[in-house]
Design an enzyme around this catalytic site. Structure first.
Site, short mmCIF file in Angstrom:
data_model
loop_
_atom_site.label_atom_id
_atom_site.label_comp_id
_atom_site.label_asym_id
_atom_site.label_seq_id
_atom_site.Cartn_x
_atom_site.Cartn_y
_atom_site.Cartn_z
N GLY A 121 0.82 -1.20 0.00
CA GLY A 121 0.00 0.00 0.00
C GLY A 121 0.86 1.25 0.00
O GLY A 121 2.05 1.20 0.34
N CYS A 173 5.08 -6.36 1.87
CA CYS A 173 5.46 -4.95 1.85
C CYS A 173 4.76 -4.19 2.99
O CYS A 173 5.13 -4.37 4.15
CB CYS A 173 5.15 -4.34 0.48
SG CYS A 173 5.94 -2.73 0.22
N TYR A 174 3.74 -3.37 2.69
CA TYR A 174 3.02 -2.68 3.76
C TYR A 174 2.47 -3.69 4.75
O TYR A 174 2.37 -3.41 5.95
CB TYR A 174 1.89 -1.84 3.17
CG TYR A 174 1.09 -1.07 4.20
CD1 TYR A 174 1.44 0.24 4.54
CD2 TYR A 174 -0.01 -1.64 4.84
CE1 TYR A 174 0.71 0.95 5.49
CE2 TYR A 174 -0.74 -0.94 5.78
CZ TYR A 174 -0.38 0.35 6.11
OH TYR A 174 -1.10 1.05 7.05
N HIS A 183 7.93 -7.96 -3.17
CA HIS A 183 6.68 -8.34 -3.83
C HIS A 183 6.84 -9.66 -4.59
O HIS A 183 7.33 -9.66 -5.72
CB HIS A 183 6.23 -7.24 -4.80
CG HIS A 183 5.74 -6.01 -4.11
ND1 HIS A 183 4.42 -5.85 -3.74
CD2 HIS A 183 6.39 -4.89 -3.71
CE1 HIS A 183 4.27 -4.67 -3.15
NE2 HIS A 183 5.46 -4.08 -3.11
N GLU A 235 4.57 -11.36 -5.95
CA GLU A 235 3.54 -11.50 -6.99
C GLU A 235 3.96 -10.98 -8.36
O GLU A 235 3.35 -11.33 -9.38
CB GLU A 235 2.25 -10.80 -6.55
CG GLU A 235 2.29 -9.28 -6.50
CD GLU A 235 2.80 -8.73 -5.18
OE1 GLU A 235 2.50 -7.56 -4.88
OE2 GLU A 235 3.50 -9.46 -4.45
N ASP A 239 -18.58 -11.78 -21.96
CA ASP A 239 -19.02 -11.83 -20.56
C ASP A 239 -20.50 -12.15 -20.43
O ASP A 239 -20.88 -13.07 -19.71
CB ASP A 239 -18.70 -10.50 -19.86
CG ASP A 239 -17.29 -10.04 -20.13
OD1 ASP A 239 -16.42 -10.91 -20.33
OD2 ASP A 239 -17.06 -8.82 -20.17
N LYS A 245 -11.15 -11.53 -17.33
CA LYS A 245 -11.58 -11.89 -18.67
C LYS A 245 -11.02 -13.24 -19.13
O LYS A 245 -11.74 -14.05 -19.71
CB LYS A 245 -11.16 -10.79 -19.65
CG LYS A 245 -11.52 -11.06 -21.11
CD LYS A 245 -12.99 -10.85 -21.39
CE LYS A 245 -13.33 -9.39 -21.37
NZ LYS A 245 -14.72 -9.12 -21.80
#
Length: 517
Positions: free
Chosen positions: A55, A82-83, A169, A171, A227, A373
């Site tokens: 964040g 992180c945060y 991070h 990710e 969708d 998606k």
């Protein structure tokens, strides 16, 4: 949903949705909640583990996100990123300070405790991605250091309380062994099972819809895009002929789309379809409106008005009351339309989310609301839907209204329909359509001088937009071949009376959005 999940509490990080995607890639369901979510909201998702995101704030700021520190005592494993590491440190008795040397970008991390379950199988030195200006100065009681850089604490753990945290991070793809680290958390620490598959999603979603609707009747807002088509097939599988699909011509569809979609939905998907030409009422409501948010909200409200009318007709014709409205809302729609990500901001209202009226008569069914998606396309393939439907590029719910900057008029709609048709046809002819996330034309409220046939012209400018994206949350502009751009430009200015200039948009997202409005 009857499967357990990993809950991600979002503190406003630009990478939060990436955490969710990385977990789902392991066939484990992940759900993002704002960091302000209550303990009951978190427990309702039956979490096997909780991840605290990064964040932009500092934990000692007066306006730091007001998350409930009791989440650290839920009894399930917690991973701070992180945060998230700083939040854990701050609330469990440690100290956080502004770092003397901030770390942004690539960094090398040395493992201090390589036997830690989170780092199992990882090398002793990790190449990672950092993005922080604060650091842990003193660890909370019970925690020990697990990793560090030359400048700062990079990992901490308290295995007894089942809490782990890293300053980097995992990710992002720049952290080379980040996926392995997340797999360790999911499978070795949380005990998750890789059972969140398209087949499982279909089975559980169909069962949930069948239970929710009961003996009732539903209508589906069908656009012909990926969708809404997947949503319609899912609901049809659940309730059969008690689903009526409504396809509305809102006056801002693409060229000949009203006829093409009707044929596709009936012939290829066998859907019970009612087509409503409401173009005049939409264009009348849009007359004089130039504000993008105003357009989206008008279109959202008018769609609901049309659906209410059609629900009333169904009741009058066969005495079957309609209580439910099915929409193909996706996760990016929800994220951009409302501040679901802690302190993040609303980017724009989507006509089917933020643009909906507050006094709706119909109750919503949004079976794809938690999906991206690419995940929707995988669901569609498991439903054995035709590939040409699944590979359609995204098209905004408000249609060409958000690709016509300024007032939407019938004349401007006609100009953009022709220009957009040329763009799509040339992209397809070049064999690029399925390689590009979106490619389209935008009509600008700008006129410029030109010369055609030795005569002066004063006509509109058309912008071309083509982007690569994975899920619509971020995007890069596509370097279209010059020959393709040349053909598009030549055809537009020669075939469309009213446009004499073509420009190419080379803006990524961020800082821009994919659509211009």
């Amino acid at each position: 949903m009857d499967t357990s999940s990993i809950v991600i509490l979002d503190f406003g990080s630009q990478y939060t949705q990436l955490i969710a995607r990385r977990i789902r890639e392991q066939n484990v369901f992940s759900a993002v909640l704002p960091c302000t979510a209550s303990l009951d909201e978190i427990k309702a998702l039956k979490p096997l583990g909780v991840i605290l995101s990064g964040g932009p704030c500092s934990v000692y700021d007066a306006d730091a996100p007001p998350a409930d520190p009791r989440v650290l005592a839920l009894g399930v494993p917690v991973l701070g990123i992180c945060y998230g590491l700083q939040f854990i440190t701050h609330h469990l008795g440690g100290k956080v300070r502004s770092a003397e040397k901030r770390e942004y970008g690539h960094a090398e991390v040395s493992l201090v405790d390589s036997g830690n379950a989170l780092f199992s199988g990882l090398t002793a030195s990790l190449s990672v991605w950092m993005s922080h200006g604060d650091e842990a100065l003193e660890l909370p009681p019970g925690f020990h250091l697990t990793a560090q850089t030359a400048n700062a604490v990079a990992g901490i753990a308290d295995p007894e309380r089942r809490i782990w945290a890293v300053q980097f991070h995992p990710e992002v793809h720049h952290t080379r062994q980040g996926t392995e680290l997340l797999r360790n958390f999911l499978f070795n620490i949380c005990g998750a099972k890789p059972d969140w598959t398209p087949a499982h999603f279909i089975e559980s979603t169909v069962a949930a819809i069948r239970e929710k609707v009961g003996d009732g009747h539903a209508i589906c807002a069908l656009s012909g895009g990926v969708d809404s088509s997947v949503a319609a097939v899912l609901v049809q599988r659940a309730i059969g002929d008690r689903l009526t699909c409504i396809f509305v011509n809102n006056g801002v569809l693409r060229l000949n789309e009203f006829e093409k979609v009707q044929q596709t939905m009936r012939d290829k998907l066998g859907l019970n379809l009612v087509a409503v030409d409401a173009s005049s009422r939409f264009l009348q409501r849009l007359s004089g409106v130039t504000d993008p948010e105003g357009k989206r909200k008008i279109i959202g409200n008018e769609f609901i008005s049309v659906f209410d009318d059609e629900a009333r007709r169904i009741f009058e014709s066969n005495n079957d009351e309609v209580a439910w409205l099915v929409q193909g809302t996706l996760y990016p729609d929800v994220i951009e339309s409302s501040s679901v990500k802690g302190p993040s901001q609303t980017i724009k209202s989507h006509h089917n989310v933020g643009g909906l009226p507050e006094n709706m008569k119909l109750k919503l069914i949004e079976p794809l609301r938690d999906l991206f998606k690419d995940e929707v396309r995988r669901i569609g393939r498991d439903l054995q839907m035709p590939e040409d439907i699944l590979q359609r590029q995204p098209f905004p719910g408000p249609g060409l209204a958000v690709r016509i900057l300024g007032e939407v008029t019938p004349e401007r709609v006609a100009l953009l329909q022709e220009a957009d048709d040329i763009v799509v046809s040339e992209i397809k002819s070049a064999g690029l359509y399925q390689q590009i996330w979106q490619s389209f034309a935008v009509l600008l409220p700008v006129k410029s001088v030109g010369v055609m046939g030795d005569q002066r012209t004063y006509a509109y400018t058309c912008a071309i937009r083509a982007v690569h994206s994975e899920d619509g949350m971020t995007a890069d502009w596509v370097p279209l071949p010059y020959e393709v751009l040349k053909r598009i430009s030549s055809r537009i200015v020669n075939e469309i009376h009213g446009i004499n200039r073509v420009v190419y948009d080379i803006t990524s997202k961020p800082p821009g959005t994919i659509e211009w409005e």
